[in-house]
Design an enzyme around this catalytic site. Structure first.
Site: not given
Length: 791
Positions: A247-249, A293
Site C-alpha cells: 500500500k505504501k508503493l 514493511d
C-alpha cells in the site's frame, strides 16, 4: 508461505536405534522450526547424537527442503499437504504468545476499547447519532454495556491464563466483535487485527503449554499442536507487514507527502544531525517505513536475517508507541515477533533461569505428549514402540485434519483477497483504498479539514439555518466517509423535528486536503443527503472526485510557503466549475487576500455588494469581520490561495516579547523606572499562581500563565526516566481504577437495583478521583493559548 520446520521429517531421514528412540521423540519440539531457513549445524549435531551403530546413509535433502522445511512431495497431493499442515509441532511458542496476547487485550479493554470512559461514550437517554456497521445494531443500556466489557475482560484474562480456554476465547471474540461493529468511527487496522487473532486462537490449541487447563487436564499438558496453528499466525503477521508495504508503493508515500509532519518529532533528532528535515522525512520516515514493511515479513522467517530484522522491527514498533496513540498495537506486534523463531525457544530461554523458579515458569522439559490434533507417521519397528515410555502412535487421516487444512488455505486466501476487494464495496471508496479497517493501508493517508458547514432547510416553511459541525455526536470521522455522512444526515433528520424543523433537508459543505493537496470539497454541497441514495455496492454518486491532476502543485506549495515569514499563513483552495465558496474572515485576520493560481474566479464582497473577476496572477484584499463568496466561473477547476496574518496573535506575541524584556530587566536590576500597578505582578516568580490571579491586565495575566505553563512543559520534557515511568504508572492506575469502579457500580445496579441518587453521586465522584495535581495537558493548553505559530 507455509514456513514449516524440518525437524518433523528427521525421523524419516535418520533411523533411530532402540535405546535412542524416546530421546529422539522428545527432541521433536526442539527441532520444529519457526522460520524457513533451518540451520545445518543443528541438524548435524542431531544426526551425530542419534547415529546408529550400524552404517546408515542419510538421504540427501533438496535445496527446497533445506530452505523451506518441506519437500515438493509434500505438495504433490492433497493427503501430503494435509499431513504437512498437521505435522506435530512444539506448543511452547504458541503458548507464550497466547499468554502475552491475553494480557495485552486485558489492558486494551480499559484503554483503547474505552472501559475507563464508557459512561461518556454511551450516553443513556441522550440524543446521540451513532455509526454502527449495520444500522440495526444499537448499544445496550449503560449498565449492560459495562457487563459486556466485563465479559470481554474476563475472556482476555482467561486467554492469558489458558483457563477454560475455548469458553474464554468465545467470551472475548463475541463481545469484541460486537463492540467493533457498533462504532465505525473507532475502526482502525490494528483493532481489526486483534479480532482476527482472537478468532484464530479460538480454533487453535493454544492451551497446551503453560496454562491452567494443562493443570486441570494432564492429557493436554505439553502436548503437540498441528503446524497449521503456527502457519496461520505467521502468515497473518506477514500479511500485515507485506500488504502495508504494498500500500505504501502509492506515489504520495514514495514522494514523501503522507506523513511529512513526523520528521519534526524529537524521535528523529538523531537523524537530523546528518540529514536535513526534508531528507529525514523522505528517506527515513517514508523510505524506511516502505522498506521495513515490504521486507520484514520475509526476513523474519530466515535464521540468517532474523536477528537483524528483530532489532529493526522492535525499534520501529517502539518508535510507533511514542509517535501515535495506538494503544497496545506496538506491543502486540512485538509479541508476535517470537512466533517466527524456533517453536521451542521458550524451553531454551526459561532453562537458563535458577532451578528454584522452575515451579512457576513454563516447562523446559523436551518431553512432549502426542496429540490427536496432529498426524503422526508410522513407526518403523514395533519393538521400538515397546521400549518407548510415551510413544506417538501412528494416526490416521481424519476429518478434523482435513478441516484444519481447508480452513488454513481458505483463510489465507481470504486475507490476501480482502485488501483488494474494493471493487465490490464501491460505496466506501472515499479517497481511500476502500472499506477502511480491512486494507492494512496504515498511515498512507493524512487529512486536514479547513471548512465544514452543515445547512438545514425546513421542508414545509423553506427556512434555512445552520448547525454546529458535530452536533449530536462525539465523533469527527463522519466528515471523511460517505456511509457515515448518510447515517449522520438520517439521524439529524430524526432529531431536528423535536426542534420545530419539519421534514428537514440536510446539506454538507466539507473541505478536505489529503496528503498535502489543495483543500477541496469531498461531497456535493447541492445534494440533500437525507434523500440521497447510498449503497455499499454502488459508486457514491454525490462524492466529488479527488483532483489528482493538481497533485504536481504540491512542489509549488513548498516554494511559496518557504518565501513567507513566520507570521504569514496560507491555505490552498481548489474548486469545481459552477460552485462557490462562502467564507467568513475573522476579525483577528486583519490582513487577508486571495491570489488566483489557475482558472478564473469571481469574488463577491457581500456587505459591500462588490464583484471582481480575477485571472491567474491576480489578487484581491477581502475585509475582516465580513462574508465574501468566491465563484468558479472557468470551465476547469479553479485554484487560489488565501494569504493572511493573524494580527491579533501578532500583537499579542509582540506584547509578550516586551513583557519578557521588562521582566528580565527587573530581575537583573537594570529597570530603574517604577512599575505601574498592572505590571507589578511581573516581579513575582514564574510559578507564583497568586501573582497570576492578582494580575489586573489581561495581557499580563495571560503572559504569566503562559510562562508558568512553559516552565511545566520544560520540566516534564527534561524529567528523568524514573519520573516519567512514575507519572505514566500513576496515570494508568487512575484510568484503570475508574474503569473497574464504574464496572462494579454497574454490576451492583444490575444485581440489586439503583441506589439513592445521592449515594450514586458519591460513588461516581469517588471513581472520578484523579491523581494529585492532575490537570490538562500543558502542551495542549499552551498550544490553545498562543497558537501554532509560537510552537
Amino acid at each position: 508461505h507455509l514456513h514449516l520446520g524440518e525437524g518433523e521429517q528427521r525421523k524419516d531421514l535418520f533411523p533411530v536405534p532402540k535405546q535412542n528412540l524416546f530421546k529422539k521423540q522428545s527432541m521433536e519440539a526442539r527441532d520444529a522450526t519457526a522460520g524457513a531457513f533451518v540451520g545445518t549445524d543443528r541438524e548435524k549435531k542431531s544426526a551425530k547424537k542419534d547415529a546408529a551403530p550400524k552404517a546408515v546413509t542419510p538421504q540427501t535433502k533438496s535445496r527446497m527442503e533445506k530452505i523451506f522445511g518441506f519437500k515438493k512431495e509434500d505438495l504433490c497431493c492433497w493427503e501430503s499437504l494435509v499431513a504437512l499442515l498437521n505435522r506435530p509441532t512444539d506448543p511452547a511458542s504458541l503458548g507464550i504468545f497466547r499468554c502475552l496476547f491475553g494480557l495485552l487485550m486485558a489492558i486494551d479493554v480499559t484503554q483503547e476499547r474505552g472501559l475507563s470512559h464508557l459512561d461518556y461514550k454511551y450516553l443513556d437517554g441522550a440524543p446521540v447519532c451513532r455509526f454502527p456497521l449495520f444500522n440495526f445494531l444499537e448499544p445496550l443500556p449503560l449498565d449492560w454495556m459495562y457487563l459486556v466489557y466485563l465479559v470481554m475482560f474476563l475472556g482476555a484474562l482467561g486467554i492469558m491464563l489458558g483457563c477454560f480456554y475455548r469458553l474464554s476465547c468465545l467470551m472475548f471474540i463475541s463481545t469484541y466483535w460486537y463492540i467493533f461493529f457498533l462504532d465505525k468511527t473507532a475502526w482502525n487496522n490494528h483493532s481489526y487485527l486483534y479480532g482476527l487473532i482472537g478468532f484464530q486462537l479460538a480454533i487453535m490449541d493454544g492451551n497446551r503449554y503453560w496454562s491452567v487447563d494443562g493443570l486441570r487436564k494432564p492429557s493436554i499438558r505439553n502436548a503437540h499442536v498441528p503446524l497449521w496453528n503456527y502457519t496461520l499466525l505467521r502468515t497473518q503477521i506477514f500479511i500485515v507487514y507485506f500488504i502495508a508495504g504494498v500500500k505504501k508503493l502509492d506515489a504520495d508515500w514514495v514522494e514523501g507527502y503522507s506523513m511529512s509532519y513526523l520528521a519534526h518529532h524529537w524521535l528523529f533528532d538523531p537523524f537530523k544531525v546528518i540529514l536535513p528535515v526534508e531528507l529525514v522525512s523522505l528517506l527515513v520516515v517514508h523510505g524506511g517505513g516502505l522498506v521495513l514493511d515490504l521486507t520484514a515479513g520475509y526476513l523474519l522467517f530466515f535464521d540468517a536475517t532474523r536477528p537483524v530484522v528483530f532489532f529493526f522491527v522492535s525499534y520501529f514498533h517502539c518508535m510507533n508507541s511514542q509517535l501515535f496513540s495506538i494503544g497496545m498495537f506496538s506491543y502486540t506486534m512485538l509479541a508476535t515477533s517470537p512466533l517466527f523463531c524456533y517453536a521451542d525457544w521458550p524451553r531454551r530461554f526459561f532453562a537458563r533461569f535458577p532451578s528454584f523458579l522452575r515451579g512457576v515458569l513454563p516447562l523446559t522439559s523436551a518431553e512432549i505428549q502426542p496429540s490427536t490434533s496432529c498426524l503422526y507417521p508410522e513407526i518403523r519397528s514395533s519393538s521400538e514402540c515397546r521400549e518407548t515410555q510415551n510413544p506417538a502412535k501412528p494416526s490416521k487421516l481424519r476429518f478434523k485434519h482435513k478441516l484444519g487444512a481447508v480452513f488454513t488455505i481458505l483463510y489465507i486466501a481470504e486475507q490476501f483477497f480482502m485488501p483488494y476487494s474494493h471493487f465490490i464495496t464501491k460505496g466506501y471508496n472515499n479517497w481511500t483504498n476502500g472499506l477502511y479497517g480491512y486494507s492494512w493501508d496504515m498511515m498512507v493517508h493524512s487529512r486536514s479539514h479547513q471548512h465544514v458547514k452543515i445547512t438545514y432547510k425546513d421542508g414545509k416553511t423553506g427556512e434555512i439555518g445552520y448547525l454546529n459541525p458535530g452536533v449530536f455526536t462525539q465523533s469527527r470521522r463522519w466528515k471523511d466517509h460517505g456511509d457515515m455522512l448518510k447515517q449522520y444526515a438520517t439521524c439529524l433528520s430524526g432529531l431536528l423535528p423535536h426542534y420545530n424543523i419539519s421534514d428537514p433537508e440536510i446539506y454538507f459543505d466539507i473541505w478536505v486536503s489529503i496528503n498535502e493537496r489543495f483543500q477541496q470539497r469531498i461531497f456535493d454541497p447541492r445534494v440533500d443527503i437525507v434523500k440521497a441514495e447510498w449503497s455499499p455496492f454502488k459508486t457514491n454518486p454525490w462524492l466529488m472526485p479527488l483532483l489528482v491532476d493538481l497533485s504536481p502543485w504540491r512542489t509549488k506549495f513548498q516554494e511559496i510557503e518557504g518565501s513567507l515569514d513566520n507570521q504569514t499563513e496560507i491555505v490552498f483552495i481548489a474548486d469545481f466549475p459552477g460552485l462557490h465558496l462562502e467564507n467568513f474572515v475573522s476579525k483577528d485576520l486583519g490582513n487577508t487576500s486571495i491570489h488566483v493560481l489557475q482558472g478564473q474566479v469571481n469574488v463577491e464582497i457581500v456587505d459591500e455588494k462588490k464583484n471582481s473577476t480575477l485571472q491567474p496572477g491576480d489578487q484581491i484584499q477581502v475585509p475582516a469581520g465580513a462574508y465574501h463568496k468566491v465563484y468558479t466561473v472557468s470551465e476547469s477547476p479553479s485554484c487560489y490561495m488565501y494569504v493572511y496574518v493573524n494580527t491579533t496573535e501578532t500583537v499579542l506575541l509582540q506584547n509578550f516579547t516586551k513583557l519578557q524584556e521588562l521582566q528580565e530587566r527587573i530581575r537583573n536590576g537594570t529597570e530603574t523606572e517604577p512599575l505601574p500597578p498592572e505590571l507589578q505582578p511581573l516581579m513575582a516568580a514564574d510559578d507564583d499562581k497568586e501573582a497570576e490571579v492578582n494580575a489586573t491586565d489581561p495581557v499580563v495575566q495571560l503572559f504569566l500563565k503562559r510562562q508558568r505553563r512553559m516552565k511545566e512543559v520544560k520540566k516534564r520534557r527534561e524529567a528523568g526516566v524514573l519520573e516519567r515511568l512514575g507519572r505514566f504508572a500513576v496515570k494508568k492506575y487512575y484510568t484503570i481504577r475508574r474503569g473497574f469502579l464504574m464496572t462494579a457500580i454497574a454490576i451492583r445496579n444490575l444485581a440489586l437495583g439503583l441506589p439513592p441518587v445521592e449515594q450514586l453521586r458519591r460513588e461516581v465522584a469517588f471513581a472520578n478521583m484523579k491523581e494529585p495535581e492532575a490537570e490538562a495537558n500543558p502542551d495542549e493548553t499552551l498550544r490553545n493559548e498562543v497558537g501554532h505559530a509560537e510552537l
